[in-house]
Design an enzyme around this catalytic site. Structure first.
Site, PDB file in Angstrom:
ATOM      1  N   ASP A  65       0.862  -1.179   0.000  1.00 28.70           N
ATOM      2  CA  ASP A  65       0.000   0.000   0.000  1.00 28.70           C
ATOM      3  C   ASP A  65       0.899   1.229   0.000  1.00 28.70           C
ATOM      4  O   ASP A  65       2.084   1.143   0.340  1.00 28.70           O
ATOM      5  CB  ASP A  65      -0.917   0.013   1.234  1.00 28.70           C
ATOM      6  CG  ASP A  65      -1.927   1.158   1.185  1.00 28.70           C
ATOM      7  OD1 ASP A  65      -2.311   1.568   0.072  1.00 28.70           O
ATOM      8  OD2 ASP A  65      -2.333   1.649   2.248  1.00 28.70           O
ATOM      9  N   SER A  66       0.320   2.368  -0.358  1.00 27.60           N
ATOM     10  CA  SER A  66       1.094   3.606  -0.279  1.00 27.60           C
ATOM     11  C   SER A  66       1.354   3.990   1.180  1.00 27.60           C
ATOM     12  O   SER A  66       2.295   4.722   1.453  1.00 27.60           O
ATOM     13  CB  SER A  66       0.360   4.728  -0.996  1.00 27.60           C
ATOM     14  OG  SER A  66      -0.922   4.899  -0.448  1.00 27.60           O
ATOM     15  N   TYR A  70      -0.844   8.358  -2.862  1.00 33.60           N
ATOM     16  CA  TYR A  70      -0.903   8.133  -4.301  1.00 33.60           C
ATOM     17  C   TYR A  70      -2.171   8.774  -4.903  1.00 33.60           C
ATOM     18  O   TYR A  70      -2.208   9.063  -6.092  1.00 33.60           O
ATOM     19  CB  TYR A  70      -0.938   6.630  -4.599  1.00 33.60           C
ATOM     20  CG  TYR A  70       0.390   5.909  -4.473  1.00 33.60           C
ATOM     21  CD1 TYR A  70       1.478   6.488  -3.838  1.00 33.60           C
ATOM     22  CD2 TYR A  70       0.540   4.637  -4.999  1.00 33.60           C
ATOM     23  CE1 TYR A  70       2.684   5.810  -3.717  1.00 33.60           C
ATOM     24  CE2 TYR A  70       1.741   3.948  -4.889  1.00 33.60           C
ATOM     25  CZ  TYR A  70       2.814   4.538  -4.249  1.00 33.60           C
ATOM     26  OH  TYR A  70       3.995   3.859  -4.147  1.00 33.60           O
ATOM     27  N   GLY A  71      -3.196   8.922  -4.070  1.00 32.40           N
ATOM     28  CA  GLY A  71      -4.532   9.320  -4.550  1.00 32.40           C
ATOM     29  C   GLY A  71      -4.573  10.613  -5.332  1.00 32.40           C
ATOM     30  O   GLY A  71      -5.501  10.844  -6.101  1.00 32.40           O
ATOM     31  N   CYS A 101      -3.623  -1.157  -2.137  1.00 32.31           N
ATOM     32  CA  CYS A 101      -3.839   0.256  -2.415  1.00 32.31           C
ATOM     33  C   CYS A 101      -4.820   0.378  -3.584  1.00 32.31           C
ATOM     34  O   CYS A 101      -4.531  -0.076  -4.694  1.00 32.31           O
ATOM     35  CB  CYS A 101      -2.498   0.887  -2.777  1.00 32.31           C
ATOM     36  SG  CYS A 101      -2.575   2.598  -3.278  1.00 32.31           S
ATOM     37  N   ASN A 102      -5.971   0.992  -3.320  1.00 32.05           N
ATOM     38  CA  ASN A 102      -6.966   1.143  -4.377  1.00 32.05           C
ATOM     39  C   ASN A 102      -6.435   1.952  -5.548  1.00 32.05           C
ATOM     40  O   ASN A 102      -6.672   1.615  -6.703  1.00 32.05           O
ATOM     41  CB  ASN A 102      -8.226   1.819  -3.822  1.00 32.05           C
ATOM     42  CG  ASN A 102      -9.158   0.830  -3.176  1.00 32.05           C
ATOM     43  OD1 ASN A 102      -9.991   0.242  -3.848  1.00 32.05           O
ATOM     44  ND2 ASN A 102      -9.010   0.620  -1.883  1.00 32.05           N
ATOM     45  N   THR A 103      -5.708   3.031  -5.235  1.00 27.43           N
ATOM     46  CA  THR A 103      -5.200   3.876  -6.311  1.00 27.43           C
ATOM     47  C   THR A 103      -4.224   3.104  -7.196  1.00 27.43           C
ATOM     48  O   THR A 103      -4.308   3.165  -8.426  1.00 27.43           O
ATOM     49  CB  THR A 103      -4.512   5.121  -5.721  1.00 27.43           C
ATOM     50  OG1 THR A 103      -5.439   5.788  -4.870  1.00 27.43           O
ATOM     51  CG2 THR A 103      -4.069   6.060  -6.816  1.00 27.43           C
ATOM     52  N   GLU A 158      -7.039   9.917   9.596  1.00 26.32           N
ATOM     53  CA  GLU A 158      -5.681  10.026  10.127  1.00 26.32           C
ATOM     54  C   GLU A 158      -5.612  11.016  11.291  1.00 26.32           C
ATOM     55  O   GLU A 158      -4.726  10.909  12.142  1.00 26.32           O
ATOM     56  CB  GLU A 158      -4.695  10.382   9.009  1.00 26.32           C
ATOM     57  CG  GLU A 158      -4.607   9.231   8.005  1.00 26.32           C
ATOM     58  CD  GLU A 158      -3.430   9.304   7.054  1.00 26.32           C
ATOM     59  OE1 GLU A 158      -2.798  10.372   6.950  1.00 26.32           O
ATOM     60  OE2 GLU A 158      -3.141   8.278   6.408  1.00 26.32           O
ATOM     61  N   CYS A 181     -11.555   2.390  -0.600  1.00 26.49           N
ATOM     62  CA  CYS A 181     -10.291   2.926  -0.074  1.00 26.49           C
ATOM     63  C   CYS A 181     -10.024   2.181   1.218  1.00 26.49           C
ATOM     64  O   CYS A 181     -10.923   2.014   2.041  1.00 26.49           O
ATOM     65  CB  CYS A 181     -10.400   4.429   0.179  1.00 26.49           C
ATOM     66  SG  CYS A 181      -8.978   5.126   1.071  1.00 26.49           S
ATOM     67  N   THR A 182      -8.787   1.744   1.406  1.00 24.71           N
ATOM     68  CA  THR A 182      -8.503   0.882   2.560  1.00 24.71           C
ATOM     69  C   THR A 182      -8.562   1.621   3.895  1.00 24.71           C
ATOM     70  O   THR A 182      -8.549   0.980   4.940  1.00 24.71           O
ATOM     71  CB  THR A 182      -7.126   0.208   2.416  1.00 24.71           C
ATOM     72  OG1 THR A 182      -6.177   1.202   2.071  1.00 24.71           O
ATOM     73  CG2 THR A 182      -7.172  -0.863   1.352  1.00 24.71           C
ATOM     74  N   HIS A 183      -8.610   2.968   3.873  1.00 23.81           N
ATOM     75  CA  HIS A 183      -8.825   3.679   5.129  1.00 23.81           C
ATOM     76  C   HIS A 183     -10.282   3.548   5.599  1.00 23.81           C
ATOM     77  O   HIS A 183     -10.557   3.596   6.795  1.00 23.81           O
ATOM     78  CB  HIS A 183      -8.539   5.170   4.953  1.00 23.81           C
ATOM     79  CG  HIS A 183      -7.104   5.558   5.132  1.00 23.81           C
ATOM     80  ND1 HIS A 183      -6.100   5.052   4.357  1.00 23.81           N
ATOM     81  CD2 HIS A 183      -6.506   6.414   6.001  1.00 23.81           C
ATOM     82  CE1 HIS A 183      -4.955   5.586   4.739  1.00 23.81           C
ATOM     83  NE2 HIS A 183      -5.169   6.406   5.739  1.00 23.81           N
TER      84      HIS A 183
END
Lengths: 286, 286
Positions: free
Chosen positions: A12-13, A44-45, A75-77, A152, A190-192
């Protein structure tokens, strides 16, 4: 079966992909994991396709060099913009979260109308719309650029976060009404976003199904590894598996970050849902 | 004086530093400008000192190689974490926004108590507290990590942004009360924040002075260039100078970005306050 245990690379980023690792651990109790967060170059988004592709290929090469026999692009992006570039860069099988999410949406949606919440770059790539479209699903894609910073900041069940979510959901539902889409499935692209799942659950009508791309990616990785003959035993049922040993889980994972290892350790523990003892620094030349 | 016009390099991790360039243009009507936004690696605000120092030194080298005879580090994070590294990397004079902001706060504050709003990394570096402390000022530093994403979302005079600002200001003022600091000056320690200046003005009591680091950096650059004998004429008075020709301003500026030039052009125009016609892509190896 004997020999080396299966080693899975998760990329992931940043920290978000740790929600995918968290979902993988109980499903693959005999595997080892190498996690790389490219924290020096996140997010990355907001970056271009060419830049994301270059970064992601470098990261995949690193994980392969650390012995990973299977890669999960958490990472989705990167999955949206760079899956081809990653697959060209390495010799091992690669799973992206987008395909996994689309597959689960296909199984879940009765109305065939899905709302995808994601970052700017993921939405602009229309990767979810394409992957869902191939399965006969209509997709509304909604960019939610404030959610990652809010998560975050630690503002999870917070008035501001609920207000921001309400604005994004209302804008998305307005679009859905215009296009006469009866949304019955919301895909967290999105993984968040899994950290907001409970907040979203209270805001959305009960009949709407929420899928998160961490869970769907872990499920698909498990099935794919089984199909590839890369698992040693029978397909275990995660729901009936014995309680996990967290210390043993920790021993199965190695963590690498391109920026501050201390920040990764502290923030990352929140996403993994358990303490991270050690993070190694790696320089990808960025 | 004849010969080459003075060329000034302006560096930021992204678009925010364009507020500094915007403040420089009317003060230095005969200078040329080279602006570099390291957009492929932004944001610096969440990265470690070592990483920020490496990125910033590479950027400074690039600007020097493009003929800059004076550098303005418009990025608060880079000024806080990497000014020494930049000064070691290049031969030309370098101005950081932190010193400039502290100098203006020193001139503005009667109570000698200043509130600095900035990113996480800038606050954690305590660079403003140090620079202000050397001038006998007490400083409350408040990290406001959600403001940059809100500004980039375009939510300027927006209910959510006002609510977030109210929370941050209340937390900061609570700290000030605990430390018995009578704040009379608020320093915007991030180049994005000038876009919120008017919103903040309406939220803060009239007797509190708001300084933004874009204006204070441009003022100090002007004075320093004059002191170094790098300006060709007398010190022009910005307030009495003739109306600016925006097309001529555009001809004096060259823009470089490490990520998408199109995104830089579109978003950057908002920060510069006028259209940006052309942005060149540059790869710093990240």
């Amino acid at each position: 079966l004997t020999g080396q245990p299966l080693r899975i690379g998760v990329f992931d980023s940043g920290f978000g992909g740790l929600t995918v690792l968290r979902a993988l651990l109980p499903r693959l109790p005999d595997a080892e994991f190498v996690y790389l967060g490219d924290t020096a170059r996140l997010p990355y988004g907001s970056k271009s396709q060419a830049t994301v592709a270059r970064y992601a290929a470098e990261a995949a090469n690193f994980l392969e060099s650390r012995g990973a026999g299977y890669l999960v692009i958490a990472c989705n992006t990167a999955s949206a913009l760079a899956l081809d570039a990653i697959q060209s860069a390495v010799a091992v099988p690669v799973l992206g979260v987008i395909e996994a999410g689309a597959e689960s949406a296909d199984l879940a949606s009765r109305t065939r109308n899905v709302l995808v919440l994601a970052t700017d770059a993921t939405v602009q790539s229309h990767a979810y719309a394409r992957a869902c479209g191939q399965r006969g699903l209509q997709t509304i894609e909604k960019a939610c650029p404030l959610l990652v910073p809010l998560i975050e900041e630690g503002w999870i069940d917070h008035a501001v976060t609920r207000q921001v979510l309400a604005i994004y959901l209302e804008e998305a539902m307005q679009l859905a009404r215009e296009r006469e889409c009866g949304i019955d499935t919301v895909l967290l692209g999105c993984t968040h976003y899994p950290l907001l799942r409970h907040v979203l659950r209270r805001m959305l009508p009960e009949e709407i199904c929420i899928l998160d791309s961490a869970e769907t990616a872990a499920e698909r990785a498990h099935r794919q590894l089984h199909a590839l003959g890369m698992l040693s035993g029978v397909l275990p049922d995660a729901a009936s598996s014995p309680p996990r040993d967290r210390e043993e889980d920790a021993l199965r994972c190695r963590f690498f970050a391109t920026d501050s290892t201390e920040k990764f350790r502290v923030l990352g523990s929140r996403f993994l849902g358990q303490p991270i003892a050690r993070v190694r620094h790696i320089d990808l030349g960025g």
